[in-house]
Design a protein around this motif. Structure first.
Motif, short mmCIF file in Angstrom:
data_model
loop_
_atom_site.label_atom_id
_atom_site.label_comp_id
_atom_site.label_asym_id
_atom_site.label_seq_id
_atom_site.Cartn_x
_atom_site.Cartn_y
_atom_site.Cartn_z
N THR A 165 26.44 10.53 -60.75
CA THR A 165 26.64 9.29 -59.98
C THR A 165 25.26 8.81 -59.50
O THR A 165 24.29 9.57 -59.48
N VAL A 166 25.23 7.56 -59.07
CA VAL A 166 23.97 7.00 -58.55
C VAL A 166 23.48 7.84 -57.37
O VAL A 166 22.29 8.16 -57.27
N GLU A 167 24.40 8.26 -56.49
CA GLU A 167 24.00 9.05 -55.32
C GLU A 167 23.42 10.39 -55.75
O GLU A 167 22.42 10.84 -55.19
N GLU A 168 24.01 11.02 -56.75
CA GLU A 168 23.49 12.30 -57.24
C GLU A 168 22.10 12.11 -57.86
O GLU A 168 21.18 12.90 -57.61
N ARG A 169 21.95 11.04 -58.63
CA ARG A 169 20.65 10.78 -59.27
C ARG A 169 19.58 10.53 -58.22
O ARG A 169 18.45 11.01 -58.33
N MET A 170 19.94 9.80 -57.15
CA MET A 170 18.98 9.54 -56.07
C MET A 170 18.61 10.84 -55.35
O MET A 170 17.46 11.07 -55.02
N GLU A 171 19.60 11.68 -55.12
CA GLU A 171 19.37 12.95 -54.44
C GLU A 171 18.44 13.86 -55.27
O GLU A 171 17.55 14.52 -54.74
N PHE A 172 18.65 13.88 -56.58
CA PHE A 172 17.78 14.68 -57.47
C PHE A 172 16.32 14.21 -57.37
O PHE A 172 15.39 15.01 -57.34
N ILE A 173 16.15 12.90 -57.33
CA ILE A 173 14.78 12.35 -57.24
C ILE A 173 14.18 12.71 -55.88
O ILE A 173 13.04 13.15 -55.79
N ARG A 174 15.00 12.56 -54.83
CA ARG A 174 14.55 12.89 -53.47
C ARG A 174 14.03 14.32 -53.40
O ARG A 174 13.00 14.60 -52.82
N ARG A 175 14.75 15.24 -54.04
CA ARG A 175 14.37 16.65 -54.01
C ARG A 175 13.13 16.95 -54.85
O ARG A 175 12.50 17.97 -54.67
N SER A 176 12.80 16.07 -55.79
CA SER A 176 11.77 16.39 -56.78
C SER A 176 10.41 15.74 -56.52
O SER A 176 9.40 16.24 -56.99
N VAL A 177 10.42 14.64 -55.80
CA VAL A 177 9.17 13.90 -55.58
C VAL A 177 8.43 14.51 -54.38
O VAL A 177 9.05 14.84 -53.38
N THR A 178 7.11 14.65 -54.51
CA THR A 178 6.36 15.27 -53.41
C THR A 178 5.52 14.26 -52.63
O THR A 178 5.11 14.54 -51.51
N LYS A 179 5.24 13.11 -53.21
CA LYS A 179 4.35 12.14 -52.54
C LYS A 179 5.06 11.40 -51.41
O LYS A 179 6.19 10.93 -51.59
N PRO A 180 4.40 11.28 -50.25
CA PRO A 180 5.04 10.65 -49.09
C PRO A 180 5.24 9.14 -49.22
O PRO A 180 6.07 8.56 -48.51
N ASN A 181 4.51 8.49 -50.13
CA ASN A 181 4.64 7.03 -50.24
C ASN A 181 5.65 6.61 -51.31
O ASN A 181 5.62 5.48 -51.79
N VAL A 182 6.55 7.53 -51.68
CA VAL A 182 7.60 7.21 -52.66
C VAL A 182 8.94 7.05 -51.94
O VAL A 182 9.37 7.95 -51.21
N LYS A 183 9.57 5.89 -52.16
CA LYS A 183 10.91 5.64 -51.59
C LYS A 183 11.92 5.60 -52.73
O LYS A 183 11.55 5.36 -53.89
N ILE A 184 13.18 5.82 -52.40
CA ILE A 184 14.22 5.81 -53.45
C ILE A 184 15.30 4.81 -53.03
O ILE A 184 15.73 4.81 -51.87
N ASP A 185 15.70 3.98 -53.97
CA ASP A 185 16.71 2.97 -53.65
C ASP A 185 17.56 2.73 -54.90
O ASP A 185 17.25 3.23 -55.99
N THR A 186 18.62 1.99 -54.73
CA THR A 186 19.46 1.64 -55.89
C THR A 186 19.73 0.14 -55.86
O THR A 186 19.66 -0.50 -54.80
N TYR A 187 20.06 -0.41 -57.03
CA TYR A 187 20.30 -1.85 -57.12
C TYR A 187 21.17 -2.11 -58.33
O TYR A 187 21.00 -1.45 -59.36
#
Ligand code: ADP
Length: 161
Positions: free
Chosen positions: A47-69
């Motif tokens: 699901t979109v929420e699962e995909r966003m959560e996977f990205i959230r867990r994997s990205v280390t840089k503080p200037n990266v945000k995650i959103d959906t559209y």
């Protein structure tokens, strides 16, 4: 503040995506990973929420945000003041489609540039579909996806088999 968008379906995110996102985050002040929920690709595994959560867990840089559209990418860019759309290129086969998209986006919204980053050599063959296929057939996906999400992908693929 220079803002960029890294759009995609990320079903699921791979080390190839993470490389592009983190390199973009070195160049721009803020990068939004945009999980597009209206992809023309066939039904997604996560699901979109699962995909966003996977990205959230994997990205280390503080200037990266995650959103959906689920609308037009350029409308999101306009609404959020993004100056660039950053895409990864794996091979010439990616190029024709990406070039066409870049031209359409430029004519719809001239204030944003599409920028292409070349995939790292070891990620040239890597795609979300390849990860799903290998996983469903019982192969080892750990070299291809962030370590914190491999187990979740295994569980889902087992259910699909
Ligand atoms: P996929 O093509 O794997 O289904 P997406 O639609 O989620 O991926 O792609 C989002 C963006 O990430 C696109 O710009 C795509 O070219 C890029 N990308 C996908 N896989 C890789 C990779 N292995 N290396 C670099 N960029 C990639």
């Amino acid at each position: 503040m220079k803002k960029a968008i890294c759009p995609g379906s990320f079903d699921p995110v791979t080390l190839g995506h993470i490389d592009i996102i983190e390199r973009a985050a070195e160049i721009f002040d803020e990068v939004t990973v945009l999980v597009m929920s209206n992809s023309s690709k066939k039904a997604s595994l996560f699901t979109v929420e699962e995909r966003m959560e996977f990205i959230r867990r994997s990205v280390t840089k503080p200037n990266v945000k995650i959103d959906t559209y689920n609308g037009l990418l350029v409308d999101y860019a306009r609404e959020n003041g993004a100056v660039a759309i950053v895409k990864g290129l794996r091979a010439m086969s990616d190029f024709e489609y990406e070039f066409q998209q870049a031209l359409i986006n430029k004519s719809l919204y001239p204030d944003a540039e599409t920028m292409f980053l070349c995939a790292k050599g070891e990620n040239m063959f890597l795609s979300s579909s390849m990860v799903k296929e290998v996983c469903t057939l019982g192969g080892d996906i750990r070299p291809f996806v962030p370590s914190g999400i491999a187990e979740d992908i295994y569980k889902r693929c087992k259910g699909v088999k």
